[in-house]
Design an enzyme around this catalytic site. Structure first.
Site, PDB file in Angstrom:
ATOM      1  N   LYS A  88      61.081  14.335  11.805  1.00 39.50           N
ATOM      2  CA  LYS A  88      61.134  14.205  13.265  1.00 39.50           C
ATOM      3  C   LYS A  88      59.885  13.481  13.757  1.00 39.50           C
ATOM      4  CE  LYS A  88      61.869  17.148  17.373  1.00 39.50           C
ATOM      5  NZ  LYS A  88      61.949  18.544  17.843  1.00 39.50           N
ATOM      6  N   SER A 163      65.842  19.252  21.073  1.00 43.67           N
ATOM      7  CA  SER A 163      65.297  17.917  21.049  1.00 43.67           C
ATOM      8  C   SER A 163      65.459  17.207  19.709  1.00 43.67           C
ATOM      9  CB  SER A 163      63.811  17.959  21.408  1.00 43.67           C
ATOM     10  OG  SER A 163      63.086  18.672  20.411  1.00 43.67           O
ATOM     11  N   SER A 187      65.085  23.702  19.349  1.00 45.38           N
ATOM     12  CA  SER A 187      65.299  22.296  18.996  1.00 45.38           C
ATOM     13  C   SER A 187      65.645  22.006  17.542  1.00 45.38           C
ATOM     14  CB  SER A 187      64.081  21.470  19.372  1.00 45.38           C
ATOM     15  OG  SER A 187      64.075  21.292  20.765  1.00 45.38           O
TER      16      SER A 187
HETATM   17  N1  GLN Z   1      65.636  22.539  24.724  1.00 47.35           N
HETATM   18  C1  GLN Z   1      64.437  23.317  24.893  1.00 47.35           C
HETATM   19  C2  GLN Z   1      63.543  22.656  25.902  1.00 47.35           C
HETATM   20  O1  GLN Z   1      63.961  21.736  26.485  1.00 47.35           O
HETATM   21  C3  GLN Z   1      63.752  23.493  23.578  1.00 47.35           C
HETATM   22  C4  GLN Z   1      62.935  22.343  23.168  1.00 47.35           C
HETATM   23  C5  GLN Z   1      62.345  22.510  21.807  1.00 47.35           C
HETATM   24  O2  GLN Z   1      62.655  23.462  21.093  1.00 47.35           O
HETATM   25  N2  GLN Z   1      61.458  21.602  21.456  1.00 47.35           N
HETATM   26  O3  GLN Z   1      62.441  23.055  26.133  1.00 47.35           O
END
Ligand code: GLN
Length: 517
Positions: A88, A163, A187
């Site tokens: 990532k 994400s 994410s």
């Molecule tokens: N979707 C969640 C957010 O927008 C989690 C993001 C993540 O785990 N990096 O914060």
């Protein structure tokens, strides 16, 4: 693509490792097969922001040379040596750009490797490239990337989750057998759920965060993305372990994960359904697959109990105060002076504040700005106690709820996400609807406990993947692998093979995905 390559990309990491060890295939062949696949399909999927062809092939060639030499050179190779992986693009790497999905870091190269990347290099796993993400890992759909959205291999008009949509889509589209993700509120797990892959958020501190660009440091965790439970266990053992460069790193070895995934036995275990993490608000097809998994675990000898964590109804609220507060502090370093982009004000005095302002205005996207503003507000004098302080108290209550639940159950279970993958653009203008995708994953980050998502089948109404989430007490990551492996094998028996075999075949047909390799 040749037949052989087409077959190679469909193997699990464990199978590839076995074939490499017996020299049935070479690491160069395996790596090249995945690079060919990326060239063939990534124009549509846009999982990769950067493809690391030369270095990946060079590492693969080193592995092949060591195996050919035999003796100690071959014996010293790690079990996963030669098995390629995608990383990532929130995780820093020497020799490849790191963008965090943001314009503000476009073209930036890290002068150091993240600890997890050092470990991949030590294991001689060829790094295929860097994967797409919501900007600074903020989002649930990968649509907040400054480099265009990633598309879900099951349906190119749908989101791959976020994400870490790039890592999940790369693994689901057979562009990589393994990937690294980061999970601050879901994410790794939520993209896993909507792409039909496996994703694990380890116990907070089980894997070093050194070199993962910080979003919300008390919640962030690096973890594995794969197609099988065993593969995630193999990868977590590579990247885990104590790191003096991360002050929150645990000293536990976490070296019982692969064994747990291989044993896979739930007889006599208590598995707790979390009352607050299913039912109302969850898609019918998601609930159906969830109930099916419960029945399978019962058939395998587990006892299913119901537990309640009443404070989970405040989890999303607490997360959306704590996370932006930490974001506002962590992202202050992107100031146009130390990293990446610098934008000079068009006119007026050239003060450092005005350069910072112009740089941040141009370099950050809307979602990042929204969170910085929210966090700065929550931390401001006069509001600190009311917002940030209260959210921290709720966090403690949630941790206590989990302690009580784990007194009644060895492992907890829920759907990973309330719905299957939604259409690109569907929730982009509605931040609250976007945030709701993480109701079931956020609690684990607030409590620091480990969570695993695995494919639970396809929803009746749309034929799209559903994820099943397992949660365990802190430090008991092995339990997730033990239970996950049983459920996975029972589900695969039912489907007559891996769920991803049912995904539509991707071709090289061009689309509007706009890959930027
Ligand atoms: N979707 C969640 C957010 O927008 C989690 C993001 C993540 O785990 N990096 O914060």
């Amino acid at each position: 693509m040749t037949e052989l390559n087409n077959e190679l990309i469909r193997h699990s990491a464990a199978d590839l490792a076995a074939k490499l060890a017996t020299r049935e295939v070479t690491a160069v062949e395996v790596t090249q097969a995945h690079l060919d696949r990326i060239a063939l399909v990534d124009g549509q999927v846009n999982a990769f922001l950067h493809v690391n062809t030369e270095e990946a092939l060079a590492v693969a060639a080193e592995v092949d040379a060591a195996r050919a030499a035999g003796g100690s050179a071959a014996e010293e190779l790690h079990a996963l040596a030669g098995v390629p992986i995608a990383v990532k693009d929130l995780i820093v790497t020497i020799g490849q750009p790191t963008t965090a999905g943001s314009k503000i870091l476009e073209g930036w190269h890290s002068p150091y490797d993240a600890t997890v990347v050092k470990k991949l290099r030590a294991a001689k796993m060829p790094i295929l490239g860097k994967t797409n993400l919501d900007e600074f890992a903020m989002g649930s759909s990968t649509e907040h990337s400054a480099y265009g959205p990633t598309r879900n291999p099951w349906d190119l008009d749908r989101i791959p989750g976020g994400s870490g949509g790039g890592s999940a889509a790369a693994v689901a589209a057979f562009e990589a057998p393994l990937a690294l993700g980061t999970d601050t509120g879901g994410s790794i797990r939520q993209p896993g759920a909507v792409t039909g892959t496996v994703g694990v958020k380890p116990t907070y501190g089980a894997v070093s965060r050194y070199g993962a660009i910080a979003m919300a440091s008390s919640l962030d965790q690096i973890g594995p993305v794969s197609r099988t439970v065993l593969d995630s266990a193999l990868l977590q053992e590579v990247i885990g372990g104590h790191d003096p460069f991360d002050s929150t790193s645990l000293t536990d070895p976490f070296n019982d994960l692969v064994a747990a995934a291989r044993v896979g036995n739930v007889a006599g275990m208590k598995i707790g359904i979390v009352k607050e993490l299913h039912g109302e608000g969850y898609q019918a097809g998601v609930e159906n697959r969830f109930n099916e998994s419960l029945q399978l675990l019962k058939d395998a000898g587990a006892e299913i109990v119901e537990v309640s964590c009443p404070n989970l109804k405040y989890a999303l609220g607490a997360y959306y105060l704590i996370m932006p507060s930490e974001v506002s502090s962590n992202l202050a370093k992107f100031d146009g002076v130390r990293f990446g982009m610098r934008v000079l004000p068009k006119d007026g005095p050239m003060t450092i504040e005005r350069v910072m302002g112009a740089t941040r205005a141009a370099g950050f996207g809307d979602e990042v700005k929204r969170r910085i503003i929210l966090g700065t507000y929550a931390l401001s004098a006069g509001y600190y106690d009311a917002y940030y302080g209260s959210a921290q108290k709720v966090r403690t209550l949630i941790q206590r709820d989990f302690d009580a639940a784990f007194a009644k159950a060895d492992v907890l279970i829920s759907p990973t996400a309330p719905t299957t993958a939604f259409k690109l653009g569907e929730k982009l203008d509605d931040p609250l609807a976007m945030y709701l995708n993480d109701v079931a994953t956020i609690p684990a980050n607030l409590a620091g406990i480990p969570g695993l998502s695995l494919p639970g089948g396809l929803a009746d109404e749309d034929g799209l993947p559903v994820g099943i989430q397992l949660l365990a007490p802190a430090r008991q990551d092995a339990r997730l692998y033990r239970v996950g492996a049983v459920l996975e094998s029972m589900l695969e028996e039912k489907w007559g093979g891996p769920m991803l075999a049912q995904a539509p075949e991707l071709s090289s047909a061009s689309t509007t995905a706009g890959g930027s390799n």
